[in-house]
Design an enzyme around this catalytic site. Sequence first.
Site, short mmCIF file in Angstrom:
data_model
loop_
_atom_site.label_atom_id
_atom_site.label_comp_id
_atom_site.label_asym_id
_atom_site.label_seq_id
_atom_site.Cartn_x
_atom_site.Cartn_y
_atom_site.Cartn_z
N ASP A 1 -10.19 2.98 2.68
CA ASP A 1 -10.38 2.38 4.01
C ASP A 1 -11.18 3.31 4.93
O ASP A 1 -12.04 2.85 5.69
CB ASP A 1 -9.02 2.07 4.66
CG ASP A 1 -8.40 0.79 4.12
OD1 ASP A 1 -9.15 -0.07 3.62
OD2 ASP A 1 -7.16 0.66 4.17
N LYS B 1 0.81 -1.23 0.00
CA LYS B 1 0.00 0.00 0.00
C LYS B 1 0.85 1.28 0.00
O LYS B 1 0.47 2.28 -0.60
CB LYS B 1 -0.93 0.02 1.21
CG LYS B 1 -2.08 -0.96 1.11
CD LYS B 1 -2.98 -0.84 2.33
CE LYS B 1 -4.22 -1.69 2.19
NZ LYS B 1 -5.19 -1.45 3.27
N1 LIG Z 1 -12.47 -4.32 8.79
C1 LIG Z 1 -11.63 -4.04 7.79
O1 LIG Z 1 -12.03 -3.79 6.66
C2 LIG Z 1 -10.16 -3.99 8.08
C3 LIG Z 1 -9.30 -3.32 7.20
C4 LIG Z 1 -7.94 -3.31 7.48
C5 LIG Z 1 -7.46 -3.94 8.63
N2 LIG Z 1 -8.32 -4.58 9.45
C6 LIG Z 1 -7.83 -5.24 10.66
O2 LIG Z 1 -7.19 -4.27 11.48
C7 LIG Z 1 -6.14 -4.85 12.21
C8 LIG Z 1 -4.88 -3.98 12.04
O3 LIG Z 1 -4.43 -4.03 10.71
P1 LIG Z 1 -3.21 -3.10 10.22
O4 LIG Z 1 -2.94 -3.46 8.81
O5 LIG Z 1 -3.46 -1.68 10.57
O6 LIG Z 1 -2.02 -3.68 11.15
P2 LIG Z 1 -0.61 -3.06 11.48
O7 LIG Z 1 -0.24 -1.96 10.54
O8 LIG Z 1 0.33 -4.22 11.62
O9 LIG Z 1 -0.80 -2.40 12.95
C9 LIG Z 1 -1.01 -3.22 14.06
C10 LIG Z 1 -1.30 -2.37 15.30
O10 LIG Z 1 -1.57 -3.27 16.39
C11 LIG Z 1 -0.71 -2.95 17.47
N3 LIG Z 1 -0.38 -4.17 18.23
C12 LIG Z 1 0.01 -5.36 17.72
N4 LIG Z 1 0.24 -6.24 18.73
C13 LIG Z 1 0.00 -5.57 19.89
C14 LIG Z 1 0.07 -5.92 21.26
N5 LIG Z 1 0.45 -7.15 21.66
N6 LIG Z 1 -0.26 -5.00 22.20
C15 LIG Z 1 -0.66 -3.75 21.81
N7 LIG Z 1 -0.73 -3.34 20.51
C16 LIG Z 1 -0.41 -4.25 19.57
C17 LIG Z 1 0.51 -2.34 16.85
O11 LIG Z 1 1.21 -1.58 17.81
P3 LIG Z 1 2.78 -1.23 17.62
O12 LIG Z 1 2.82 0.02 16.78
O13 LIG Z 1 3.26 -1.05 19.00
O14 LIG Z 1 3.42 -2.42 16.92
C18 LIG Z 1 -0.13 -1.48 15.75
O15 LIG Z 1 -0.62 -0.28 16.28
C19 LIG Z 1 -6.02 -6.28 11.71
O16 LIG Z 1 -6.67 -7.12 12.61
C20 LIG Z 1 -6.75 -6.27 10.38
O17 LIG Z 1 -7.33 -7.51 10.05
C21 LIG Z 1 -9.66 -4.61 9.22
#
Ligand SMILES: NC(=O)c1ccc[n+]([C@@H]2O[C@H](COP(=O)([O-])OP(=O)(O)OC[C@H]3O[C@@H](n4cnc5c(N)ncnc54)[C@H](OP(=O)(O)O)[C@@H]3O)[C@@H](O)[C@H]2O)c1
Length: 288
Positions: A114, A77
Amino acid sequence: MIGASARTLSGMTCLAGVIGWPIAHSRSPKLHGYWLQKYGIDGAYVPLAVRPNDVGQAIAALPKLGFAGINVTVPHKQAVFALVDELDEVARRVGAVNTLVVRSDGGLRATNTDGYGFLKNLKEGAPKWCAADGPAVVLGAGGTARAVVVALLDVGAPSVRLVNRTLPRAVALAQELGGSIEPVAWQERADALDGAGLLVNTTTLGMEGHPPLDLDLSRLSRCAVVNDIVYVPLDTGLIKAARARGNVAVDGIGMLLHQARPGFWAWFGRDPDVDDDLREYVLADLGG
Ligand SMILES: NC(=O)c1ccc[n+]([C@@H]2O[C@H](COP(=O)([O-])OP(=O)(O)OC[C@H]3O[C@@H](n4cnc5c(N)ncnc54)[C@H](OP(=O)(O)O)[C@@H]3O)[C@@H](O)[C@H]2O)c1
């Protein structure tokens, strides 16, 4: 219900798809395939497994191959952001793209849907929610949080409390996006709920295969809306806890469905419906 079935493409078939690496997990081919079949459109939407090193060549080939456009998913992305000819205002601010349209001159126009999907889902699930009602608390400062925060500020949230495990990441995002964003340390997450009108989880916590979200909701007003963008499982621990104490709680599947609409419309010429049949069809695939 519409199911997957073999069919023959014509010589005029309109082509779109999704690039990512890996790509097999993507629900987008199933989702767009459903709409193509429902509306009887002579189109195809294909998964395109493209390695990070090959993204530039793959993007450049799209007009030459006759694609109307594509979706872009993890991990491309941000890389594709730098490779297109035209970015709309939202994509520029979010700093990442998920939808490309091939222009009639062969140039590539990009946007990020998004935030659009997030807001549509939120308004559908919580019609009485109004951004101006109070600060929004966003858990997480990762890729999707960027689009969520931009959408909330654009729709009139007075402020966003951005809570992240890695605080410097929240600080950097707040500086980059500007506006009223207050970075909050992870240990302060329960206190950050005080007076909030909305709580959104954009972390991976609560997702299947990940640890649960550990969050004390006692400071959250019962008038506040809770949204978890995690959709596997659909009823996350956060959604269940919020419902149990009387908050309106909105799950994440509608965001996935709505974010796909602008691309489908641009490529195939029809604004597709997001309805219960589609929701059930996609949920069956998720085992939900
Ligand atoms: N509904 C939808 O259409 C949609 C669309 C996109 C994504 N999603 C969902 O959204 C979620 C995030 O996706 P993303 O692409 O944004 O992921 P990402 O860029 O990898 O970001 C992950 C986030 O989670 C935090 N995190 C991970 N493990 C953690 C822990 N043990 N304790 C506290 N914080 C933690 C990370 O914090 P740090 O910065 O500290 O690592 C970061 O802020 C996923 O579950 C995905 O499936 C849903």
